[in-house]
Structure formats: C-alpha cells, structure tokens
Scaffold this motif. Structure first.
Motif, PDB file in Angstrom:
ATOM      1  N   ALA A   1      35.998 -46.456  43.332  1.00 22.37           N
ATOM      2  CA  ALA A   1      34.749 -46.958  43.913  1.00 22.37           C
ATOM      3  C   ALA A   1      33.881 -47.722  42.911  1.00 22.37           C
ATOM      4  O   ALA A   1      32.682 -47.878  43.124  1.00 22.37           O
ATOM      5  CB  ALA A   1      33.953 -45.804  44.513  1.00 22.37           C
ATOM      6  N   GLY A   2      34.486 -48.213  41.822  1.00 25.01           N
ATOM      7  CA  GLY A   2      33.733 -49.027  40.874  1.00 25.01           C
ATOM      8  C   GLY A   2      33.306 -48.253  39.649  1.00 25.01           C
ATOM      9  O   GLY A   2      33.575 -47.056  39.502  1.00 25.01           O
ATOM     10  N   ALA A   3      32.615 -48.949  38.757  1.00 29.66           N
ATOM     11  CA  ALA A   3      32.211 -48.354  37.485  1.00 29.66           C
ATOM     12  C   ALA A   3      31.013 -47.428  37.668  1.00 29.66           C
ATOM     13  O   ALA A   3      30.191 -47.605  38.565  1.00 29.66           O
ATOM     14  CB  ALA A   3      31.867 -49.460  36.484  1.00 29.66           C
ATOM     15  N   GLY A   4      30.920 -46.444  36.763  1.00 27.00           N
ATOM     16  CA  GLY A   4      29.736 -45.598  36.686  1.00 27.00           C
ATOM     17  C   GLY A   4      29.559 -44.674  37.878  1.00 27.00           C
ATOM     18  O   GLY A   4      30.378 -44.620  38.791  1.00 27.00           O
ATOM     19  N   GLY A   5      28.449 -43.919  37.849  1.00 29.29           N
ATOM     20  CA  GLY A   5      28.051 -43.143  39.002  1.00 29.29           C
ATOM     21  C   GLY A   5      28.569 -41.720  39.050  1.00 29.29           C
ATOM     22  O   GLY A   5      29.445 -41.406  39.851  1.00 29.29           O
ATOM     23  N   SER A   6      28.014 -40.828  38.217  1.00 28.75           N
ATOM     24  CA  SER A   6      28.444 -39.434  38.251  1.00 28.75           C
ATOM     25  C   SER A   6      28.092 -38.766  39.581  1.00 28.75           C
ATOM     26  O   SER A   6      28.654 -37.730  39.931  1.00 28.75           O
ATOM     27  CB  SER A   6      27.814 -38.659  37.088  1.00 28.75           C
ATOM     28  N   HIS A   7      27.169 -39.379  40.339  1.00 30.64           N
ATOM     29  CA  HIS A   7      26.824 -38.845  41.662  1.00 30.64           C
ATOM     30  C   HIS A   7      28.033 -38.864  42.606  1.00 30.64           C
ATOM     31  O   HIS A   7      28.046 -38.161  43.627  1.00 30.64           O
ATOM     32  CB  HIS A   7      25.679 -39.653  42.283  1.00 30.64           C
ATOM     33  N   LYS A   8      29.042 -39.662  42.270  1.00 28.04           N
ATOM     34  CA  LYS A   8      30.238 -39.722  43.116  1.00 28.04           C
ATOM     35  C   LYS A   8      30.995 -38.399  43.114  1.00 28.04           C
ATOM     36  O   LYS A   8      31.746 -38.106  44.052  1.00 28.04           O
ATOM     37  CB  LYS A   8      31.161 -40.844  42.627  1.00 28.04           C
ATOM     38  N   MET A   9      30.814 -37.589  42.068  1.00 30.46           N
ATOM     39  CA  MET A   9      31.530 -36.318  41.995  1.00 30.46           C
ATOM     40  C   MET A   9      31.179 -35.426  43.174  1.00 30.46           C
ATOM     41  O   MET A   9      32.025 -34.694  43.692  1.00 30.46           O
ATOM     42  CB  MET A   9      31.219 -35.610  40.684  1.00 30.46           C
ATOM     43  N   ALA A  10      29.919 -35.467  43.626  1.00 30.61           N
ATOM     44  CA  ALA A  10      29.493 -34.644  44.755  1.00 30.61           C
ATOM     45  C   ALA A  10      30.111 -35.109  46.059  1.00 30.61           C
ATOM     46  O   ALA A  10      29.970 -34.422  47.082  1.00 30.61           O
ATOM     47  CB  ALA A  10      27.970 -34.654  44.859  1.00 30.61           C
ATOM     48  N   ARG A  11      30.804 -36.257  46.026  1.00 28.01           N
ATOM     49  CA  ARG A  11      31.435 -36.810  47.233  1.00 28.01           C
ATOM     50  C   ARG A  11      32.957 -36.795  47.129  1.00 28.01           C
ATOM     51  O   ARG A  11      33.644 -37.461  47.898  1.00 28.01           O
ATOM     52  CB  ARG A  11      30.938 -38.240  47.474  1.00 28.01           C
ATOM     53  N   GLY A  12      33.489 -36.059  46.181  1.00 29.03           N
ATOM     54  CA  GLY A  12      34.934 -35.904  46.098  1.00 29.03           C
ATOM     55  C   GLY A  12      35.644 -36.867  45.166  1.00 29.03           C
ATOM     56  O   GLY A  12      36.873 -36.947  45.179  1.00 29.03           O
ATOM     57  N   PHE A  13      34.897 -37.586  44.354  1.00 32.76           N
ATOM     58  CA  PHE A  13      35.494 -38.493  43.375  1.00 32.76           C
ATOM     59  C   PHE A  13      35.602 -37.750  42.048  1.00 32.76           C
ATOM     60  O   PHE A  13      34.603 -37.319  41.484  1.00 32.76           O
ATOM     61  CB  PHE A  13      34.652 -39.758  43.219  1.00 32.76           C
ATOM     62  N   GLU A  14      36.815 -37.628  41.547  1.00 34.18           N
ATOM     63  CA  GLU A  14      37.046 -36.868  40.333  1.00 34.18           C
ATOM     64  C   GLU A  14      36.923 -37.756  39.099  1.00 34.18           C
ATOM     65  O   GLU A  14      37.294 -38.940  39.139  1.00 34.18           O
ATOM     66  CB  GLU A  14      38.440 -36.256  40.367  1.00 34.18           C
ATOM     67  N   PRO A  15      36.428 -37.213  37.985  1.00 32.01           N
ATOM     68  CA  PRO A  15      36.384 -37.989  36.742  1.00 32.01           C
ATOM     69  C   PRO A  15      37.794 -38.344  36.301  1.00 32.01           C
ATOM     70  O   PRO A  15      38.693 -37.493  36.298  1.00 32.01           O
ATOM     71  CB  PRO A  15      35.690 -37.051  35.751  1.00 32.01           C
ATOM     72  N   SER A  16      37.997 -39.603  35.953  1.00 32.67           N
ATOM     73  CA  SER A  16      39.324 -40.105  35.594  1.00 32.67           C
ATOM     74  C   SER A  16      39.208 -40.985  34.361  1.00 32.67           C
ATOM     75  O   SER A  16      38.252 -41.764  34.224  1.00 32.67           O
ATOM     76  CB  SER A  16      39.923 -40.911  36.746  1.00 32.67           C
ATOM     77  N   LEU A  17      40.183 -40.880  33.479  1.00 32.79           N
ATOM     78  CA  LEU A  17      40.173 -41.686  32.265  1.00 32.79           C
ATOM     79  C   LEU A  17      40.513 -43.141  32.573  1.00 32.79           C
ATOM     80  O   LEU A  17      41.382 -43.432  33.400  1.00 32.79           O
ATOM     81  CB  LEU A  17      41.176 -41.152  31.250  1.00 32.79           C
TER      82      LEU A  17
END
Length: 377
Positions: A322-338
């Motif tokens: 879903a693009g660069a940045g945005g730790s708020h995405k974690m609350a929507r099911g987007f996992e941190p990825s290298l």
C-alpha cells in the motif's frame, strides 16, 4: 564470455517487445516499456525534472541477456530511499554528491527485480555484471555514486557480495494467507480490533458511500480527471509534496496499461468523493496515490485498504503493497516487511561513513520488521 554494456538515453532506443520479454517485467507493470515510455512522453522524467533516462542493456554473443531501468539524478526527490543526510555529509567534506545514478522505477517505492533478465536462473550470474557496469559508469562519468532501489532481497544480497553497501528499509504489506472471504481475514484479529474494523466499514453504509474499483473501459475521462485531482489534493497538502506526475500521464497510462491500472472510487450518488490509484500485477497489487474532495470519517481506510484487501481476496492476489510509510497500516492487517537497496559510493571517506551508519541502522530495522504479530492485536 564477454558481456557488452549499452547505454540508452530513452527507453525508445530499446525495442518494446525485447524489453517486455525480459523476466521481471510481467510481475511489475511499473517496469514495463509502456510505463517508462509514458513517463518520458509526458515529460514527467527528462530534462528539468531531475530524472534523466539512462537505461542499461547487457548483451552476450549479440543477444540481449539483461536490462535495468536507470536514471541520472541531480536531486534525491521521488526515490523513497532517503539519502539527504549522505548528500549533506558529502557537502561537509567538499564532495559533490550530484549527479548520481539510480536503478529504479521513478516515483515507485515497490519491490520487484531491478535486473531484468532473459531467463530467471540467469539473474544471479548477471548481477556482478550490473555491479561492474554501475561502478564503471560512476567512475567514467565522474558521478558520486550508484543506487539500486527496491530490488528483491536476493538481488540486494548478490550486490552486497559484489561490494555494494546493503541498506534495509521497512514498509507495511498485506499478505493473502489463503483467505476465502473478508470475514476470514478479520478472524486473524483480536476481538477488539476486529470490531473496530467492522465499525469503520459500516461507516460507509451509514454515509451512503459506495466503493467500486474502475478498470479498463470503466476508467473514463471523468474518472481520469478526478484521479488527477485526488493526486494533487494530497501532494499539495504537504510542504514536501511534489507534483511529479501530470494530467497527461494519468490519461496516457490508464489507456496504455489498460489491464493493469485500477482506480478505487468512493461515490456518494453520482459524486466522486475520493479515490485511490493502484497498479495491479498478476500476483501483487501496488497502491500508489490517494486523495479526497471531502474529509469523511474512515474514508481513507476504506478506499486505500479495506476495499482493495477484499478485492485481492476475491481475485486471488497474494500481496498488497500500500505504498511507503504509515505504521497505522498495522492496525489494518499490514505487516512490517523489509525492503532493500544497494549502494556504491566512489569516495572512500563517504562510503566508510555510510557503511558505518547502515551497520548501526540495520538492527533497529530488523527488530521493527520482526514485530508482525502487532498487526493483529
């Protein structure tokens, strides 16, 4: 066998069919000949933009075996691997940092192969040729450095073996774990988070907002106009925002990449309230730009995340970046990825300082990327 390097100052110097036949293009439409040509044709890249095309092709026994999209840069804008601190350090030691060379798709922080090859199993063998070519271009052109942005992890590791500095970054990606429905996806969350997302989704119904994905012929001139308006409304909100793309680009790319461009639209009756411009590959969806004519509760989350996640589930898409940045995405099911990048810096003083920085930066990045479970709590 000797590998011959050729430089091209326009993608049109390379036959479209030859470029598109290379492995890596099909999975990432932003690496396609049409995408790169549209950027040139609409003057989003070229003189005066900070992006001068400098594409590379590699030939063996008269046969095209590899290629890489390259650009000479006189700034660091639109790259999303931030090296402004490196440029500042270069200035302090009276070293000219620009121009530099990058291997990337302009304005597109998305992971995909950066060395496009005639056969997938040839990529690892040919990475040293890319590394040597970049070093030669830097030295002969009196450039400061060369940077390969958002390559795959194996490419970055092979470049590191060839002497490049390996940098880690972090984004937030959604992965399809074989979900059958959106509710199946929601079952991964804690009860509190699951109910929160359900409330945010219901908000669209209560506001009588309909979400649809426009593809192909559904992307009308009216939709293109709205998409460009959404794009500019977002970048103009921020002092660091830049209108890298223009209206002709959106018009041309929606036609030329007809099967790969998707526009998520939020409609209230006949009125288009908001939208997101996405690029679809066969296995991954890449979110690029979003904007809105009005601020509405939870509109952003539904347009940019939930609707497209549901579409990925329905269409069997395995990954959504879903693009660069945005730790708020974690609350929507987007996992941190290298994410990865690889860097050759000619000046030994600056190279040493950068490598020291990267060595200290990497553990924190790896730790953050390892906290995937936080996306579901």
């Amino acid at each position: 066998m000797l590998i011959d390097l050729r430089i091209h100052t326009s993608i049109r110097e390379i036959p479209e069919a030859s470029w598109n036949a290379l492995d890596g293009v099909a999975e990432a439409p932003f690496l396609s000949w049409a995408f790169l040509d549209t950027l040139e044709e609409t003057r989003c890249v070229g003189r005066g933009t900070g992006w001068i095309p400098y594409h590379m092709t590699f030939w063996e026994a008269g046969k095209l075996v590899a290629a890489a999209p390259g650009y000479l840069k006189d700034n660091s804008e639109g790259e999303f691997v931030f090296d402004h601190g490196w440029a500042s350090a270069a200035h302090r030691i009276r070293l000219r940092y620009y121009p530099k060379l990058i291997v990337a798709s302009p304005f597109t922080p998305a992971t995909a192969p950066r060395l496009l090859v005639s056969a997938p199993d040839e990529r690892s063998r040919l990475i040293p040729a890319l590394a040597e070519a970049l070093r030669t271009i830097v030295e002969k052109g009196e450039l400061s450095s060369a940077h390969v942005l958002f390559p795959t992890e194996p490419e970055a590791e092979d470049l590191a073996k060839a002497g490049f500095a390996h940098r880690l970054g972090i984004q937030f990606h959604w992965h399809n774990e074989g979900f059958a429905t959106f509710d199946d996806f929601l079952s991964k969350f804690s009860s509190k988070r699951r109910n929160q997302i359900k409330r945010e989704r219901r908000e669209m119904q209560s506001q009588r907002i309909e979400l649809v994905t426009a593809r192909g012929g559904d992307i009308t001139p009216e939709v293109v106009d709205a998409t460009y308006e959404f794009y500019t409304s977002t970048v103009d909100k921020f002092y660091w925002g830049r209108r890298y793309l223009n209206r002709p680009f959106f018009e041309a790319i929606t036609s030329r990449l007809r099967g790969s461009i998707e526009v998520v639209l939020a409609r209230e009756g006949k009125k288009m309230l908001a939208g997101a411009f996405n690029i679809a590959g066969p296995k991954a969806l890449f979110g690029r730009y979003w904007g809105a004519r009005e601020d509405r509760p939870f509109l952003h989350f539904n347009v940019c995340y939930y609707h497209s996640i549901e579409q990925c589930i329905l269409r069997g898409i395995s990954r959504f970046e879903a693009g660069a940045g945005g730790s708020h995405k974690m609350a929507r099911g987007f996992e941190p990825s290298l994410t990865h990048s690889a860097h050759f810096i000619a000046d030994k003083r600056l190279d040493s300082a950068v490598r020291d920085f990267l060595e200290r930066e990497a553990p924190a990045v790896r730790e953050a990327a390892g906290q995937k479970e936080l996306a579901w709590k």
